[in-house]
Every structure is written in structure tokens, then in C-alpha cells.
Design a protein around this motif. Structure first.
Motif, PDB file in Angstrom:
ATOM      1  N   ILE A  51       0.290  17.556  23.729  1.00  0.00           N
ATOM      2  CA  ILE A  51      -0.860  16.817  23.630  1.00  0.00           C
ATOM      3  C   ILE A  51      -1.127  15.749  24.989  1.00  0.00           C
ATOM      4  CG2 ILE A  51       0.733  14.714  22.721  1.00  0.00           C
ATOM      5  CD1 ILE A  51      -1.681  13.601  21.174  1.00  0.00           C
ATOM      6  N   GLY A  55      -4.882  12.108  24.509  1.00  0.00           N
ATOM      7  CA  GLY A  55      -4.745  12.695  23.043  1.00  0.00           C
ATOM      8  C   GLY A  55      -5.925  13.684  22.880  1.00  0.00           C
ATOM      9  N   ILE A  58      -5.303  18.791  22.582  1.00  0.00           N
ATOM     10  CA  ILE A  58      -4.245  19.181  21.782  1.00  0.00           C
ATOM     11  C   ILE A  58      -4.130  20.627  21.522  1.00  0.00           C
ATOM     12  CG2 ILE A  58      -3.113  19.102  19.693  1.00  0.00           C
ATOM     13  CD1 ILE A  58      -4.160  16.165  19.457  1.00  0.00           C
ATOM     14  N   TYR A  60      -1.587  23.993  20.129  1.00  0.00           N
ATOM     15  CA  TYR A  60      -0.395  24.325  19.147  1.00  0.00           C
ATOM     16  C   TYR A  60      -0.140  25.843  19.263  1.00  0.00           C
ATOM     17  CZ  TYR A  60      -2.039  20.186  16.557  1.00  0.00           C
ATOM     18  OH  TYR A  60      -1.918  18.938  16.378  1.00  0.00           O
ATOM     19  N   SER A  71       0.634  13.848  17.688  1.00  0.00           N
ATOM     20  CA  SER A  71      -0.137  12.691  17.933  1.00  0.00           C
ATOM     21  C   SER A  71       0.824  11.707  18.695  1.00  0.00           C
ATOM     22  CB  SER A  71      -0.364  11.683  16.641  1.00  0.00           C
ATOM     23  OG  SER A  71       0.621  11.479  15.785  1.00  0.00           O
TER      24      SER A  71
END
Length: 115
Positions: A51, A55, A58, A60, A71
Motif C-alpha cells: 500500500i 493508500g 494498492i 496484491y 490498509s
């Protein structure tokens, strides 16, 4: 010396959830990209989620997309990893660290998913 302390792991059954937390010491937390990593027995450590400082950016690992949510709360020097629909293959020790400026690794928190 900057330290990262992870907690929140445990033993859960497949399909259940856990929320991991990572608290960082020092004053640089809000300035750096934070990542959650994991290392399973006999495997290399891998980056699970990252992150950006604010923020907005992001990313993955493909295998956790749609199940994990990263977060951060810069006012608390804390990062979180919400893990839903856990699978046995998610079993690992989970760590947090700065992505581009690693500091010493903490002890991590063990996540075990087993029926």
C-alpha cells in the motif's frame, strides 16, 4: 532502530477470517510504502500486498486478490491485513516491512489454516 511488530495471527479453519496488525516504531511510517509478506515452510518470503503512503495505490499477489485487504492508519503507525476466505495454502508466518527501504524484520505472526 526502526522495528515492526506484527500480531493477530492464529489457527483458523478454511473459510474463516483473520485481521493482522503491524505497528512500526519511528517517524517514517507515513513516508514509505508498506508491504505484508509471508513465508511458508521451505519457501521463500513473498510479498502478499502493498500500500502506498496515502493508500491510493494498492497491489496484491494474484492468489489473494478478492480475499485479502490491506490498509493503513498513518496516525497510528499501523498497517492492517484483513484476510477472508482463508485457505490452507495461506498458512505461513506473516511479516510487514517497508517495500523499498527494508528495515530489520520482526518476528512475524503465524497464520495456520487447517481443518
Amino acid at each position: 532502530q526502526v522495528q515492526m511488530v506484527e500480531f493477530g495471527g492464529g489457527l483458523v479453519q478454511p473459510g474463516e477470517s483473520l485481521r493482522l496488525s503491524c505497528v512500526a516504531s519511528g517517524s517514517i511510517f507515513s513516508e514509505l510504502i508498506v508491504g505484508w509478506y509471508r513465508q511458508a515452510p521451505g519457501k521463500q518470503r513473498e510479498l502478499v500486498a502493498r500500500i502506498s503512503r496515502g493508500g491510493a495505490d494498492i497491489r496484491y499477489l494474484d492468489s489473494v486478490k478478492g480475499r485479502f485487504t490491506i490498509s493503513r492508519d498513518n496516525t497510528r503507525n499501523t498497517a492492517y491485513l484483513q484476510m477472508n476466505s482463508l485457505k490452507p495454502e495461506d498458512t505461513a508466518v506473516y511479516y510487514c516491512n517497508y517495500v523499498d527501504d527494508h528495515v530489520s524484520w520482526g518476528q512475524g505472526t503465524q497464520v495456520t489454516v487447517s481443518s
